[in-house]
Design an enzyme around this catalytic site. Structure first.
Site, PDB file in Angstrom:
ATOM      1  N   GLU A 244      -4.942  -4.955  10.651  1.00 56.86           N
ATOM      2  CA  GLU A 244      -3.929  -3.933  10.850  1.00 56.86           C
ATOM      3  C   GLU A 244      -4.194  -3.206  12.166  1.00 56.86           C
ATOM      4  O   GLU A 244      -5.032  -2.291  12.216  1.00 56.86           O
ATOM      5  CB  GLU A 244      -3.965  -2.916   9.705  1.00 56.86           C
ATOM      6  CG  GLU A 244      -3.682  -3.500   8.344  1.00 56.86           C
ATOM      7  CD  GLU A 244      -3.115  -2.468   7.383  1.00 56.86           C
ATOM      8  OE1 GLU A 244      -2.067  -2.740   6.804  1.00 56.86           O
ATOM      9  OE2 GLU A 244      -3.703  -1.375   7.246  1.00 56.86           O
TER      10      GLU A 244
ATOM     11  N   SER B 139       3.824  -2.151  10.263  1.00 52.29           N
ATOM     12  CA  SER B 139       5.281  -2.238  10.434  1.00 52.29           C
ATOM     13  C   SER B 139       5.864  -3.599  10.051  1.00 52.29           C
ATOM     14  O   SER B 139       6.766  -4.100  10.713  1.00 52.29           O
ATOM     15  CB  SER B 139       5.676  -1.846  11.871  1.00 52.29           C
ATOM     16  OG  SER B 139       5.302  -0.509  12.133  1.00 52.29           O
TER      17      SER B 139
ATOM     18  N   LYS C 240       0.155   4.235  -0.227  1.00 47.23           N
ATOM     19  CA  LYS C 240      -0.470   5.417   0.405  1.00 47.23           C
ATOM     20  C   LYS C 240      -0.222   6.654  -0.472  1.00 47.23           C
ATOM     21  O   LYS C 240      -0.254   6.546  -1.695  1.00 47.23           O
ATOM     22  CB  LYS C 240       0.062   5.570   1.833  1.00 47.23           C
ATOM     23  CG  LYS C 240      -0.112   4.278   2.645  1.00 47.23           C
ATOM     24  CD  LYS C 240       0.120   4.434   4.112  1.00 47.23           C
ATOM     25  CE  LYS C 240      -0.101   3.094   4.815  1.00 47.23           C
ATOM     26  NZ  LYS C 240       0.076   3.145   6.260  1.00 47.23           N
TER      27      LYS C 240
ATOM     28  N   GLY D 289       2.923   2.381  10.822  1.00 42.70           N
ATOM     29  CA  GLY D 289       3.865   3.482  10.660  1.00 42.70           C
ATOM     30  C   GLY D 289       4.607   3.836  11.935  1.00 42.70           C
ATOM     31  O   GLY D 289       5.302   4.848  12.001  1.00 42.70           O
TER      32      GLY D 289
ATOM     33  N   GLU E 164      -6.661   4.592   8.039  1.00 45.05           N
ATOM     34  CA  GLU E 164      -6.421   6.016   7.767  1.00 45.05           C
ATOM     35  C   GLU E 164      -7.636   6.657   7.085  1.00 45.05           C
ATOM     36  O   GLU E 164      -7.849   7.855   7.203  1.00 45.05           O
ATOM     37  CB  GLU E 164      -5.142   6.165   6.924  1.00 45.05           C
ATOM     38  CG  GLU E 164      -3.901   5.883   7.767  1.00 45.05           C
ATOM     39  CD  GLU E 164      -2.707   5.348   6.998  1.00 45.05           C
ATOM     40  OE1 GLU E 164      -2.718   5.338   5.755  1.00 45.05           O
ATOM     41  OE2 GLU E 164      -1.741   4.915   7.675  1.00 45.05           O
TER      42      GLU E 164
ATOM     43  N   HIS F 250      -9.376   1.156   4.999  1.00 43.66           N
ATOM     44  CA  HIS F 250      -8.103   1.347   5.712  1.00 43.66           C
ATOM     45  C   HIS F 250      -8.313   2.277   6.905  1.00 43.66           C
ATOM     46  O   HIS F 250      -9.088   3.224   6.830  1.00 43.66           O
ATOM     47  CB  HIS F 250      -7.052   1.933   4.763  1.00 43.66           C
ATOM     48  CG  HIS F 250      -5.672   1.848   5.328  1.00 43.66           C
ATOM     49  ND1 HIS F 250      -5.205   2.744   6.257  1.00 43.66           N
ATOM     50  CD2 HIS F 250      -4.681   0.942   5.137  1.00 43.66           C
ATOM     51  CE1 HIS F 250      -3.974   2.400   6.603  1.00 43.66           C
ATOM     52  NE2 HIS F 250      -3.634   1.315   5.939  1.00 43.66           N
TER      53      HIS F 250
ATOM     54  N   ASN G 217       0.875  -1.177   0.000  1.00 43.02           N
ATOM     55  CA  ASN G 217       0.000   0.000   0.000  1.00 43.02           C
ATOM     56  C   ASN G 217       0.910   1.224   0.000  1.00 43.02           C
ATOM     57  O   ASN G 217       1.515   1.549   1.013  1.00 43.02           O
ATOM     58  CB  ASN G 217      -0.884  -0.039   1.257  1.00 43.02           C
ATOM     59  CG  ASN G 217      -1.716   1.220   1.409  1.00 43.02           C
ATOM     60  OD1 ASN G 217      -1.772   2.063   0.493  1.00 43.02           O
ATOM     61  ND2 ASN G 217      -2.376   1.365   2.550  1.00 43.02           N
TER      62      ASN G 217
HETATM   63  P1  13P Z   1       3.288   0.385   7.686  1.00 41.61           P
HETATM   64  O1  13P Z   1       3.807  -0.889   7.064  1.00 41.61           O
HETATM   65  O2  13P Z   1       4.007   1.608   7.197  1.00 41.61           O
HETATM   66  O3  13P Z   1       3.211   0.287   9.180  1.00 41.61           O
HETATM   67  O4  13P Z   1       1.781   0.548   7.158  1.00 41.61           O
HETATM   68  C1  13P Z   1       0.901  -0.518   7.255  1.00 41.61           C
HETATM   69  C2  13P Z   1      -0.330  -0.182   6.496  1.00 41.61           C
HETATM   70  O5  13P Z   1      -1.093   0.667   6.898  1.00 41.61           O
HETATM   71  C3  13P Z   1      -0.576  -0.878   5.229  1.00 41.61           C
HETATM   72  O6  13P Z   1      -1.856  -0.637   4.762  1.00 41.61           O
END
Ligand code: 13P
Length: 268
Positions: free
Chosen positions: A183, A229, A12, A189, A98, A96, A10
């Site tokens: 997740e 992560s 982002k 992150g 976010e 997601h 992803n």
């Molecule tokens: P990270 O791998 O940067 O922690 O992000 C995970 C994520 O949100 C994938 O959709």
């Protein structure tokens, strides 16, 4: 039944068109000829066309990061499921954290009022998932608890609710063919990974919710990813767990070398 693991990047809100092309060019040699793992990249909308071209002839599949639930109409800025199919997507990430306004690393300038802009709910996840399936896309539906919810002992309740409401009304066959990504919000992150036994336990709990609602066949078939992560150093251990069928990778998917290593970690 043996499930084929799926590792999705992803991206982002990262990568210009030129950067996206360069990343795919870097990935292709390392994942060429791999069998036994599915590889997906989910660039921002602006790079979908370029990435589609760049992955041609490779086993890398294309995914988008979101979708709208209507096929057409006066919905400024939204993207329809058939438009994603038209752009070459096979997968789409839905729900997601976010997009739900639940951030692993909250930024100080993200006020309550601004956070409300991220309006994803289990209900919108549900209609988006149905629309994506109707268009022939494979949804990757994301669920996960915040740190406060985990500390309050509500992890299982929160996630079971997200799964039940997000997938409500789907057929067992549809659920068996899709992907769910666990997740934990606090691990996204942040560099913090959910420890392996706990990640496996929660993924197993998700599988048991699927079994209760949609039956044993759907539960055996649905692929459940871990995300948060994931790095080359922890991927192998995570992906070797009974209930973890690959990963949804953010930061470490932005670089060809680390994403390739994570993909290879999913090979048994
Ligand atoms: P990270 O791998 O940067 O922690 O992000 C995970 C994520 O949100 C994938 O959709």
């Amino acid at each position: 039944m043996k499930r084929i693991p799926i590792v999705a990047g992803n991206w982002k809100m990262h990568k210009t068109i030129a950067e996206a092309r360069a990343l795919v060019d870097g990935l292709k040699p390392g994942v060429a000829g791999l069998t036994g793992v599915e590889v997906v990249v989910c660039p921002p909308y602006t790079a979908l066309a370029a990435v589609r071209e760049a992955i041609e002839g490779s086993a890398i599949a294309l995914g988008a990061q979101d979708v709208f639930w209507k096929e057409k109409g006066a919905y400024t800025s939204q993207v329809a499921p058939s438009m994603l199919v038209d752009a070459g997507c096979r997968y789409v990430i839905i729900g997601h954290s976010e997009n739900r306004g639940r951030f692993g690393v909250p930024e100080p300038e993200m006020t309550e009022a601004l956070l409300r802009w991220f309006g994803e709910t289990d209900e919108s996840v549900n209609v988006k998932t149905k629309a994506a399936l109707a268009a022939g896309l494979i949804p990757i539906v994301c669920v996960g608890e915040t740190l406060d919810e985990r500390r309050a002992g509500k992890t299982d309740e929160v996630i079971a609710g997200q799964v039940e409401r997000g997938l409500a009304g789907l057929t067992a066959e549809q659920v068996g063919g899709m992907v769910i990504a666990y997740e934990p919000v606090w691990a996204i992150g942040t560099g913090e990974t959910c420890d392996t036994p706990e990640a496996n336990r929660v993924c197993g709990m998700i599988r048991s919710v699927v079994e209760r609602v949609f039956g044993a066949d759907a539960a055996q078939a649905v692929r459940i990813q871990y995300g948060g992560s994931v790095k080359p150093g922890n991927a192998k251990e995570l992906f070797s767990q009974e209930h973890i069928d690959g990963g949804l990778v953010g930061g470490a998917a932005l670089e060809a070398e680390s994403f390739t290593q994570i993909v290879r970690a999913a090979l048994s």
